[in-house]
Design a protein around this motif. Sequence first.
Motif, PDB file in Angstrom:
ATOM      1  N   GLU A 238      -0.365  -1.032   4.407  1.00  0.00           N
ATOM      2  CA  GLU A 238      -0.629  -2.075   3.420  1.00  0.00           C
ATOM      3  C   GLU A 238       0.638  -2.772   2.917  1.00  0.00           C
ATOM      4  O   GLU A 238       0.602  -3.450   1.900  1.00  0.00           O
ATOM      5  CB  GLU A 238      -1.422  -1.512   2.227  1.00  0.00           C
ATOM      6  CG  GLU A 238      -2.745  -0.890   2.608  1.00  0.00           C
ATOM      7  CD  GLU A 238      -3.538  -0.413   1.413  1.00  0.00           C
ATOM      8  OE1 GLU A 238      -3.158  -0.781   0.278  1.00  0.00           O
ATOM      9  OE2 GLU A 238      -4.517   0.319   1.597  1.00  0.00           O
TER      10      GLU A 238
ATOM     11  N   LEU B 221       0.320  -5.011   6.311  1.00  0.00           N
ATOM     12  CA  LEU B 221      -0.073  -6.318   5.812  1.00  0.00           C
ATOM     13  C   LEU B 221       0.245  -7.444   6.784  1.00  0.00           C
ATOM     14  O   LEU B 221      -0.583  -8.298   7.068  1.00  0.00           O
ATOM     15  CB  LEU B 221       0.627  -6.583   4.472  1.00  0.00           C
ATOM     16  CG  LEU B 221       0.429  -7.974   3.874  1.00  0.00           C
ATOM     17  CD1 LEU B 221      -1.031  -8.187   3.516  1.00  0.00           C
ATOM     18  CD2 LEU B 221       1.316  -8.157   2.643  1.00  0.00           C
TER      19      LEU B 221
ATOM     20  N   LEU C 154      -6.272  -7.237   3.828  1.00  0.00           N
ATOM     21  CA  LEU C 154      -5.944  -7.332   2.416  1.00  0.00           C
ATOM     22  C   LEU C 154      -5.999  -8.803   2.036  1.00  0.00           C
ATOM     23  O   LEU C 154      -5.036  -9.547   2.210  1.00  0.00           O
ATOM     24  CB  LEU C 154      -4.547  -6.763   2.182  1.00  0.00           C
ATOM     25  CG  LEU C 154      -4.137  -6.501   0.743  1.00  0.00           C
ATOM     26  CD1 LEU C 154      -4.956  -5.375   0.149  1.00  0.00           C
ATOM     27  CD2 LEU C 154      -2.665  -6.136   0.679  1.00  0.00           C
TER      28      LEU C 154
END
Length: 600
Positions: free
Chosen positions: A480, A512, A537
């Motif tokens: 992430e 990400l 995300l």
Amino acid sequence: MKACIEFRITPLLLLLSVCMFAVVLFASCKKEASKDVYEQILYAERGFATVYVDDVSVLEDQYWTDQSGEAIDYYVDGILQIDSGATLLIDAGTVISFAPHAAIVINNGALLARGTEQSPIYLVGEQASRGWWNGLYALADSARIELNHSEIRDTGSSYILSDGPPFKELGPSSIWQEAGTLKLRDCVLSNGKGFGLIAGASVDLQLSNTSIGNHVNNPLDLYANHLCCVDSSTAISGREGTVIRVRGSEVNQQSKWHKRALPYEFRGSTFIEAGVEIVAGTEFRMAGASAIVVNGGYLKAAGQAEDRIRFRGSNAQAGYWKGLFYSTESELNQLYSVDISDAGNGTLQVNGGNPGYRGPSSLLLNSGRLTVRDCHIFRGAASGFVVEEADFGKLQCSENSITEHADFPMKIPADNLYALDEDSEYRDNGRNEILVSPAVLSTGEHNWKPQGLPFYFLETSEVKTGLRIAAGTELSFNAEKGLLVLDQGYLNASGTSDDPVVFRNAKEANWLGLVFNTDQAENKLLHAEIRNAGLGLTYLYGTASGWKGGANVYVNSGQLQLENSLIAGSADCGIFKEAAAQLTLIDVLYDDNQGADLCE
């Protein structure tokens, strides 16, 4: 007949004072101004002298002189104490012989020996054997010993205060100075059963052109703040396995730590508050849990390729000592051709127990400035080199090797990666990555170079200035997390067909990705590989921001040229382009993206 020297005898030492003298002529043992004087003393009848001194206290100034024609001028049979502010002045050429277990103790007074090169002063045992007499002891802040051209031999018979510290801990010595002033110039301390010289923490010490050696125990036991006051012409030697023992303290005056025949053994934590320079070839053995902390001044360790400076554990095992820690802005914080090994023993607690220095690590730059060149950092229990904080341009690293650590070879903020060169080596560490902590790149132009292992980004970092990434560099991102190019920043990753720039994580669709939100035209990805991002995300800074995720490369605004590159393994789109952005694609390959290769 020679005059008797008057002494006052303390009731604690003796009920009656004895003042004896005898004139003994030794035609074959006349003292001469030559290096053979000590040999003459050896063959003299040491039990006889011009002046005989028993257990006494010197309470008034006394002057001991060379008794012309005598091999032995004074014979001390007991404990001679100097007290009540008195001074015992010894003239050039004087020879003092000591009975077994005899000593001179300076409580509140001074012992001044004014020898010369032609007429040295001798303080020797009645027999020329180690441990014959005790030596010199100074216990009070008002005690003063100043010896010029003097020789002290045959000492170390026992403790003066056998039941009390610090004598019980350290043992006998030729000179033991707990407090006060000790100055030795052109002196010799030799043939001792215990230590050569022991100095307490508060001693005002000065050693110049003095020889300390031939003792059973360590020749020198002192504190780190004393090293400034031992000049390069002082020779310190000892038996195999002995060291110069250095106890931890604050170093608050300019110092040069000289190379010696023996290594320094540091015990406890030493805090450098002033400037310290270490001469090439100096060796340090660090006792368990010891550390050197540069707090206020600087530490310049100027080794050479053929004459390196070495910091290692007293035992050659990982984590035996804490490490070398810097927290100062000086440009003289420099480590050149230095070896650091066996460190990483936990964090260092300072400032009343607050963890001002995190770790553990072999070398730590907590904050400030540091240059590290041609250094070998190895066999550590944790990470090799940890950088907590350093402003742009204040860290420089080149031609180093960091090996055999249990954790990462390096931990470093993203805005300090510019400092790493392409000629350093990292191998045989527990984690085969350089751990990158988050930072905002906002000053200067940054250049990241390949290290032979990946940069591992623990958190998302922001690029608000120029960033160029050289061919062959590999960047791996935690789950992430990603790299954001914002404001006036740009990212130029220029690989080659043989050495692409790689952005990835080992796990599929796990990080990400790269986010561009800048108007700079320098944004380029040439011969790059961007793999396994696009985690889905969708809103990095909340729903109101409008920054959508779900792509390996997300171009929100500005310009990006993407050429001869691979976009693979995204959880959603390969590339996501907002309408206002300008995107140039040349020979871009896509592979195994779960959504569309290009989303607009």
